[in-house]
Scaffold this motif. Structure first.
Motif, PDB file in Angstrom:
ATOM      1  N   ASP A 115       0.829  -1.210   0.000  1.00  9.59           N
ATOM      2  CA  ASP A 115       0.000   0.000   0.000  1.00  9.59           C
ATOM      3  C   ASP A 115       0.863   1.259   0.000  1.00  9.59           C
ATOM      4  OD1 ASP A 115      -2.294  -1.481  -0.037  1.00  9.59           O
ATOM      5  OD2 ASP A 115      -2.655  -1.373   2.131  1.00  9.59           O
ATOM      6  N   LEU A 116       1.949   1.218   0.759  1.00 10.64           N
ATOM      7  CA  LEU A 116       2.850   2.370   0.806  1.00 10.64           C
ATOM      8  C   LEU A 116       3.466   2.625  -0.557  1.00 10.64           C
ATOM      9  CD1 LEU A 116       4.445   4.549   2.360  1.00 10.64           C
ATOM     10  CD2 LEU A 116       6.154   2.793   2.846  1.00 10.64           C
ATOM     11  N   ASP A 117       3.956   1.565  -1.193  1.00  8.72           N
ATOM     12  CA  ASP A 117       4.588   1.723  -2.494  1.00  8.72           C
ATOM     13  C   ASP A 117       3.604   2.222  -3.547  1.00  8.72           C
ATOM     14  OD1 ASP A 117       6.932   0.879  -1.384  1.00  8.72           O
ATOM     15  OD2 ASP A 117       6.869  -1.145  -2.212  1.00  8.72           O
ATOM     16  N   ASP A 118       2.362   1.727  -3.480  1.00  9.44           N
ATOM     17  CA  ASP A 118       1.335   2.192  -4.424  1.00  9.44           C
ATOM     18  C   ASP A 118       1.058   3.680  -4.231  1.00  9.44           C
ATOM     19  OD1 ASP A 118       1.094  -0.301  -5.517  1.00  9.44           O
ATOM     20  OD2 ASP A 118      -0.730  -0.844  -4.420  1.00  9.44           O
ATOM     21  N   GLU A 119       0.967   4.107  -2.969  1.00  3.72           N
ATOM     22  CA  GLU A 119       0.683   5.515  -2.682  1.00  3.72           C
ATOM     23  C   GLU A 119       1.839   6.403  -3.118  1.00  3.72           C
ATOM     24  OE1 GLU A 119      -1.512   8.826  -1.026  1.00  3.72           O
ATOM     25  OE2 GLU A 119      -1.933   6.900  -1.970  1.00  3.72           O
ATOM     26  N   VAL A 120       3.065   5.975  -2.850  1.00  7.14           N
ATOM     27  CA  VAL A 120       4.238   6.749  -3.257  1.00  7.14           C
ATOM     28  C   VAL A 120       4.282   6.899  -4.777  1.00  7.14           C
ATOM     29  CG1 VAL A 120       6.756   6.652  -3.439  1.00  7.14           C
ATOM     30  CG2 VAL A 120       5.647   6.265  -1.233  1.00  7.14           C
ATOM     31  N   ALA A 121       4.023   5.798  -5.489  1.00  3.52           N
ATOM     32  CA  ALA A 121       4.044   5.839  -6.952  1.00  3.52           C
ATOM     33  C   ALA A 121       2.954   6.776  -7.486  1.00  3.52           C
ATOM     34  CB  ALA A 121       3.857   4.433  -7.516  1.00  3.52           C
ATOM     35  N   ARG A 122       1.782   6.746  -6.866  1.00  4.26           N
ATOM     36  CA  ARG A 122       0.686   7.597  -7.328  1.00  4.26           C
ATOM     37  C   ARG A 122       1.013   9.077  -7.110  1.00  4.26           C
ATOM     38  NH1 ARG A 122      -3.052  10.635  -6.037  1.00  4.26           N
ATOM     39  NH2 ARG A 122      -2.564  10.542  -3.815  1.00  4.26           N
ATOM     40  N   ILE A 123       1.574   9.399  -5.936  1.00  4.08           N
ATOM     41  CA  ILE A 123       1.915  10.790  -5.636  1.00  4.08           C
ATOM     42  C   ILE A 123       2.965  11.311  -6.609  1.00  4.08           C
ATOM     43  CG2 ILE A 123       2.980  12.310  -3.918  1.00  4.08           C
ATOM     44  CD1 ILE A 123       1.700  10.481  -1.770  1.00  4.08           C
ATOM     45  N   ARG A 124       3.957  10.495  -6.905  1.00  2.00           N
ATOM     46  CA  ARG A 124       4.994  10.922  -7.839  1.00  2.00           C
ATOM     47  C   ARG A 124       4.420  11.116  -9.241  1.00  2.00           C
ATOM     48  NH1 ARG A 124       9.875   6.789  -6.127  1.00  2.00           N
ATOM     49  NH2 ARG A 124      10.348   7.721  -4.082  1.00  2.00           N
ATOM     50  N   LYS A 125       3.457  10.271  -9.609  1.00  2.00           N
ATOM     51  CA  LYS A 125       2.856  10.376 -10.943  1.00  2.00           C
ATOM     52  C   LYS A 125       1.936  11.589 -11.047  1.00  2.00           C
ATOM     53  CE  LYS A 125      -0.256   7.820 -14.043  1.00  2.00           C
ATOM     54  NZ  LYS A 125      -1.416   8.747 -13.937  1.00  2.00           N
ATOM     55  N   ASP A 126       1.057  11.774 -10.042  1.00  6.11           N
ATOM     56  CA  ASP A 126       0.074  12.861 -10.094  1.00  6.11           C
ATOM     57  C   ASP A 126       0.653  14.216  -9.714  1.00  6.11           C
ATOM     58  OD1 ASP A 126      -1.758  10.932 -10.774  1.00  6.11           O
ATOM     59  OD2 ASP A 126      -2.649  10.785  -8.773  1.00  6.11           O
ATOM     60  N   GLY A 127       1.673  14.194  -8.844  1.00  9.34           N
ATOM     61  CA  GLY A 127       2.243  15.449  -8.379  1.00  9.34           C
ATOM     62  C   GLY A 127       1.547  16.026  -7.172  1.00  9.34           C
ATOM     63  N   PHE A 128       0.635  15.265  -6.552  1.00  2.00           N
ATOM     64  CA  PHE A 128      -0.034  15.712  -5.332  1.00  2.00           C
ATOM     65  C   PHE A 128      -0.557  14.503  -4.561  1.00  2.00           C
ATOM     66  CE2 PHE A 128      -3.101  15.946  -8.840  1.00  2.00           C
ATOM     67  CZ  PHE A 128      -4.165  15.182  -8.361  1.00  2.00           C
ATOM     68  N   ALA A 129      -0.806  14.711  -3.263  1.00  3.74           N
ATOM     69  CA  ALA A 129      -1.314  13.659  -2.383  1.00  3.74           C
ATOM     70  C   ALA A 129      -2.680  14.073  -1.850  1.00  3.74           C
ATOM     71  CB  ALA A 129      -0.353  13.426  -1.216  1.00  3.74           C
ATOM     72  N   ILE A 130      -3.573  13.084  -1.668  1.00  2.00           N
ATOM     73  CA  ILE A 130      -4.903  13.334  -1.110  1.00  2.00           C
ATOM     74  C   ILE A 130      -5.160  12.321  -0.001  1.00  2.00           C
ATOM     75  CG2 ILE A 130      -7.374  13.441  -1.558  1.00  2.00           C
ATOM     76  CD1 ILE A 130      -6.816  14.056  -4.436  1.00  2.00           C
ATOM     77  N   THR A 131      -5.566  12.792   1.160  1.00  2.00           N
ATOM     78  CA  THR A 131      -5.950  11.881   2.239  1.00  2.00           C
ATOM     79  C   THR A 131      -7.452  11.658   2.214  1.00  2.00           C
ATOM     80  OG1 THR A 131      -5.955  13.795   3.711  1.00  2.00           O
ATOM     81  CG2 THR A 131      -4.035  12.359   3.792  1.00  2.00           C
ATOM     82  N   GLY A 132      -7.882  10.546   2.812  1.00  2.00           N
ATOM     83  CA  GLY A 132      -9.255  10.100   2.692  1.00  2.00           C
ATOM     84  C   GLY A 132     -10.262  10.875   3.511  1.00  2.00           C
ATOM     85  N   GLU A 133     -11.524  10.763   3.104  1.00  5.22           N
ATOM     86  CA  GLU A 133     -12.622  11.422   3.805  1.00  5.22           C
ATOM     87  C   GLU A 133     -12.767  10.845   5.207  1.00  5.22           C
ATOM     88  OE1 GLU A 133     -17.373  12.432   3.185  1.00  5.22           O
ATOM     89  OE2 GLU A 133     -16.273  11.217   1.733  1.00  5.22           O
ATOM     90  N   GLY A 134     -13.056  11.715   6.167  1.00  8.91           N
ATOM     91  CA  GLY A 134     -13.229  11.267   7.544  1.00  8.91           C
ATOM     92  C   GLY A 134     -11.956  11.355   8.358  1.00  8.91           C
ATOM     93  N   ASP A 135     -10.823  11.575   7.693  1.00 10.35           N
ATOM     94  CA  ASP A 135      -9.557  11.712   8.421  1.00 10.35           C
ATOM     95  C   ASP A 135      -9.467  13.109   9.010  1.00 10.35           C
ATOM     96  OD1 ASP A 135      -6.752  12.062   9.066  1.00 10.35           O
ATOM     97  OD2 ASP A 135      -6.386  10.255   7.889  1.00 10.35           O
ATOM     98  N   GLU A 136      -9.029  13.202  10.254  1.00  5.36           N
ATOM     99  CA  GLU A 136      -8.914  14.500  10.923  1.00  5.36           C
ATOM    100  C   GLU A 136      -8.010  15.453  10.161  1.00  5.36           C
ATOM    101  OE1 GLU A 136      -7.345  16.345  15.197  1.00  5.36           O
ATOM    102  OE2 GLU A 136      -7.230  14.184  14.803  1.00  5.36           O
TER     103      GLU A 136
END
Length: 274
Positions: A173-194
């Motif tokens: 999951d970590l590697d997938d998230e890192v790859a997505r952030i590098r590809k998109d150029g931004f990070a998004i956290t999920g709904e309901g997270d403080e």
């Protein structure tokens, strides 16, 4: 002409051994441990500590009696960052993003406890009011933290991620998230997270990550298209700050190899992250 060594005050240098110990510590320390780590007798350390507490550089917990950095230490850090080029440039860019999205916008830099907020603009939708300048965000549960995870060497982030409450994430999951952030150029956290939000990297003239620009995420506009549009807006604002710090396309191409080698992905490290 022969250059002379500037005259220094030895007592100040000795006293600041205590300050440096606390800066590197995970939390407040009892006087015995503080003096021991600074290499001085407790009686001698106490005289310095008492003076620092009086000036607000250190503070003593009235319950435990332990000593930590005080309110003036935080004020000094914020003042230093406020005077830096990074914060000055962010002051010119962040308000426009906040106005366009009606959301709060924050700038965070990486410290020994994680991503710390060094500048904030409140929007009409403010988000968590407790998240103010000086607040240290979680690494996995914040968009800013995930930007640092994606761009910093793993040796700088691993320990904090392992000890973060509620951050039990698998290597896959970590590697997938890192790859997505590098590809998109931004990070998004999920709904309901403080600490839900959208964040993008701010890079310097050498292509190194120096900060993350974060916008609190508006959940009343939670379609995929809207999330992508907001992510692009944050990414463009962060890119504008980066450009004013000297970041260029050449710097971006130089940083690709650094990013790719900073964190083992996929089969190169199949063990669980936490």
């Amino acid at each position: 002409m022969e250059r002379t060594t500037p005259r220094r005050i030895g007592a100040i240098e000795v006293g600041f051994r205590l300050v440096r110990v606390l800066e590197a510590a995970d939390g407040p320390l009892p006087l015995k441990d503080l003096s021991e780590r600074a290499g001085m007798a407790p009686s001698k350390a106490y005289a310095y500590v008492a003076s620092f507490v009086h000036e607000g550089l250190l503070a003593q917990d009235p319950v435990t009696g332990r000593y930590g950095l005080g309110p003036f230490a935080m004020s000094l850090g914020v003042a230093a960052l406020r005077q830096s080029d990074l914060v000055e440039v962010a002051r010119r860019e962040a308000p426009a993003l906040s106005e366009a999205t009606t959301c709060s916008v924050m700038l965070t830099t990486w410290g020994n406890r994680g991503p710390a907020i060094v500048y904030r603009v409140d929007g009409k939708r403010r988000g968590p009011t407790s998240v103010r300048v000086g607040y240290v965000l979680p690494v996995w549960r914040s968009a800013a933290g995930r930007v640092f995870l994606a761009h910093l060497p793993e040796r700088e982030t691993a320990a904090l991620l392992q000890t973060e409450e509620g951050a039990r994430v698998s290597r896959a999951d970590l590697d997938d998230e890192v790859a997505r952030i590098r590809k998109d150029g931004f990070a998004i956290t999920g709904e309901g997270d403080e600490f839900s939000g959208i964040a993008a990297p701010v890079l310097d003239h050498d292509g190194h990550l120096v900060a993350a620009l974060t916008m609190s995420r508006p959940f009343d506009e939670n379609t995929r298209e809207r999330r992508i549009a907001l992510g692009r807006a944050v990414r463009e604002a962060a890119a504008s700050i980066s450009k004013q710090l000297g970041h260029t396309r050449e710097a971006a191409s130089r940083s690709v190899s650094v990013k790719g080698s900073s964190r083992g992905l996929g089969k190169t490290n199949a063990a669980n992250r936490v």
